[in-house]
Design a protein around this motif. Structure first.
Motif, short mmCIF file in Angstrom:
data_model
loop_
_atom_site.label_atom_id
_atom_site.label_comp_id
_atom_site.label_asym_id
_atom_site.label_seq_id
_atom_site.Cartn_x
_atom_site.Cartn_y
_atom_site.Cartn_z
N ASP A 29 -1.59 9.95 -0.56
CA ASP A 29 -1.29 10.68 0.67
C ASP A 29 0.20 10.65 0.96
O ASP A 29 0.88 9.63 0.80
CB ASP A 29 -2.06 10.07 1.84
N ASP A 30 0.71 11.78 1.43
CA ASP A 30 2.13 11.93 1.74
C ASP A 30 2.50 11.18 3.02
O ASP A 30 1.81 11.29 4.03
CB ASP A 30 2.46 13.43 1.88
N LEU A 31 3.59 10.42 2.96
CA LEU A 31 4.09 9.69 4.13
C LEU A 31 5.49 10.13 4.52
O LEU A 31 6.21 9.39 5.20
CB LEU A 31 4.09 8.18 3.84
N THR A 32 5.88 11.30 4.11
CA THR A 32 7.22 11.80 4.42
C THR A 32 7.45 11.79 5.93
O THR A 32 6.64 12.30 6.71
CB THR A 32 7.40 13.24 3.90
N GLY A 33 8.53 11.18 6.34
CA GLY A 33 8.86 11.11 7.76
C GLY A 33 8.25 9.93 8.49
O GLY A 33 8.62 9.68 9.65
N ALA A 89 0.80 -1.22 0.00
CA ALA A 89 0.00 0.00 0.00
C ALA A 89 0.83 1.27 0.00
O ALA A 89 0.29 2.37 -0.04
CB ALA A 89 -0.91 0.01 1.23
N VAL A 90 2.17 1.13 0.02
CA VAL A 90 3.06 2.29 0.12
C VAL A 90 4.03 2.30 -1.06
O VAL A 90 4.60 1.27 -1.42
CB VAL A 90 3.86 2.24 1.44
N CYS A 91 4.22 3.48 -1.66
CA CYS A 91 5.23 3.65 -2.69
C CYS A 91 6.52 4.08 -2.01
O CYS A 91 6.61 5.22 -1.51
CB CYS A 91 4.80 4.69 -3.73
N ALA A 92 7.51 3.19 -1.97
CA ALA A 92 8.77 3.50 -1.30
C ALA A 92 9.56 4.56 -2.06
O ALA A 92 10.37 5.30 -1.47
CB ALA A 92 9.60 2.24 -1.15
N ARG A 93 9.32 4.66 -3.36
CA ARG A 93 10.05 5.65 -4.18
C ARG A 93 9.60 7.07 -3.87
O ARG A 93 10.43 7.98 -3.73
CB ARG A 93 9.84 5.32 -5.66
N HIS A 94 8.30 7.28 -3.79
CA HIS A 94 7.76 8.63 -3.59
C HIS A 94 7.21 8.87 -2.19
O HIS A 94 6.70 9.95 -1.91
CB HIS A 94 6.65 8.89 -4.61
N HIS A 95 7.28 7.86 -1.33
CA HIS A 95 6.78 7.97 0.04
C HIS A 95 5.30 8.39 0.04
O HIS A 95 4.91 9.33 0.74
CB HIS A 95 7.62 8.96 0.86
N LYS A 150 1.70 -1.69 12.30
CA LYS A 150 1.40 -2.66 13.35
C LYS A 150 0.71 -3.89 12.78
O LYS A 150 0.96 -5.02 13.24
CB LYS A 150 0.51 -2.01 14.42
N ALA A 151 -0.15 -3.70 11.78
CA ALA A 151 -0.83 -4.85 11.18
C ALA A 151 0.17 -5.77 10.51
O ALA A 151 0.03 -7.01 10.57
CB ALA A 151 -1.87 -4.36 10.16
N ALA A 211 8.04 4.09 9.66
CA ALA A 211 7.45 2.80 10.03
C ALA A 211 6.65 2.23 8.87
O ALA A 211 6.64 1.01 8.66
CB ALA A 211 6.56 2.96 11.26
N HIS A 212 5.97 3.08 8.10
CA HIS A 212 5.20 2.61 6.95
C HIS A 212 6.12 2.06 5.86
O HIS A 212 5.82 1.05 5.23
CB HIS A 212 4.35 3.74 6.38
N LEU A 213 7.25 2.72 5.65
CA LEU A 213 8.19 2.26 4.62
C LEU A 213 8.82 0.93 5.04
O LEU A 213 8.98 0.02 4.21
CB LEU A 213 9.29 3.30 4.40
#
Length: 313
Positions: free
Chosen positions: A131-135, A116-122, A195-196, A138-140
């Motif tokens: 949605d932005d995940l910068t910082g 569910a996460v794009c590691a390239r663009h966070h 956590k999941a 844990a999601h990455l």
């Protein structure tokens, strides 16, 4: 005019983009395709004619059959019942939307080794989100673990384990009875994603698999184990996380639990579950079945089944 396909793009996604590129309603394009194959269904179903879609897109035959490296690992006879991405038995993951930054703003559906996460663009791109995940490291980390270790156990974004782990985490934070529907992910999924993934990882490790497989223990020990795992992950308890693997032992119909104190739990006796444990007890059979699903061995498909599966991919 054709479009450039993305790696692992689904037949449905490519068909839709072809229609949009040529400013043709998808129904009209399907009618034209049906003139070439009269046996196709009246309803627009590009998955029923993948090779015709390949021709429309100017792609070589078999391009839309799915890439070998994207297949989920399974246990089958072709690798001595070890986990492997068998080209015959291993399925492709369920369709998922790509990161819109990667697709330059287009909505693209793929079946690839991703979460569910794009590691390239966070970016969080689940269900067409952007949605932005910068910082949010844990999601990455969770994304890499999902597409690495968990993928090699046969687990992916939509195989059921992450949905259930999210539901269990929600149980800890919501008072009263729960009526969640299996397989439904609500707004909590992004919040609970790291956590999941960790809960799923622990409950599909060999030690947990052996414990859950022992049906002589009944539902109560399952509820105690799962409650302990979810609580340890949710509270970031380093002590509990470090001792979980050694804290549950099964001896015939007796369970020895040595978390905070030593408890011997015999079949049929209540361990004094709290509200959270009681909620898990109510769905213990589904919990056990879901977290053991990855351990099922695959029966090699017949030639006909394999051909049908390839066309569907």
């Amino acid at each position: 005019m054709t479009v450039e396909p993305f790696a692992g793009e689904t037949v449905r996604s490519l068909y839709r983009r072809l229609a949009e590129r040529n400013a043709i309603p998808s129904g009209e394009l399907w009618t034209a395709i049906r003139h070439a194959q009269l046996k196709l269904p009246l309803k627009t179903t590009p998955e029923a004619a993948p090779h015709l879609v390949e021709q429309l897109a100017g792609l070589p035959p078999g391009h839309l059959d799915g890439r070998p490296q994207d297949r989920l690992f399974v246990r089958c006879a072709h690798a001595a019942w070890q986990y492997n991405p068998c080209p015959i038995c291993a399925p492709l993951p369920a369709p998922a939307t790509m990161c819109r930054r990667c697709t330059r703003g287009q909505t693209v559906e793929v079946r690839t080794r991703s979460g569910a996460v794009c590691a390239r663009h966070h970016r969080w791109h689940y269900a067409s989100a952007d949605d932005d995940l910068t910082g949010q490291n844990a999601h990455l980390h969770a994304e890499r673990f999902l597409t690495g270790t968990l993928w090699q156990r046969g687990l992916a974004l939509n195989t059921g384990e992450l949905e259930l782990a999210t539901e269990l985490l929600g149980f800890r934070h919501t008072a009263g009875p729960q009526h969640a529907q299996p397989g439904i992910l609500d707004g909590r999924f992004r919040e609970y994603y790291p956590k999941a993934v960790q809960v799923t990882a622990l409950l599909t490790e060999p030690w947990a698999e052996r414990f859950l497989t022992n049906i002589r223990l009944g539902r109560l020990p399952v509820a105690v184990l799962v409650a302990a795992v979810v609580t340890a992950v949710d509270t970031h308890s380093r002590h509990q996380l470090a001792t979980l693997r050694e804290s549950f032992r099964a001896y015939d119909r007796e369970t020895l639990i040595t978390l905070d104190r030593t408890v011997r739990l015999r079949h049929g006796r209540s361990p004094g579950l709290d509200e959270f444990g009681t909620k898990i007890l109510a769905i213990a059979s589904r919990v056990r079945g879901t977290f053991l699903r990855h351990a099922d061995a695959r029966r090699p498909p017949t030639h006909h089944e394999h051909a049908e599966s390839s066309r569907a991919s």
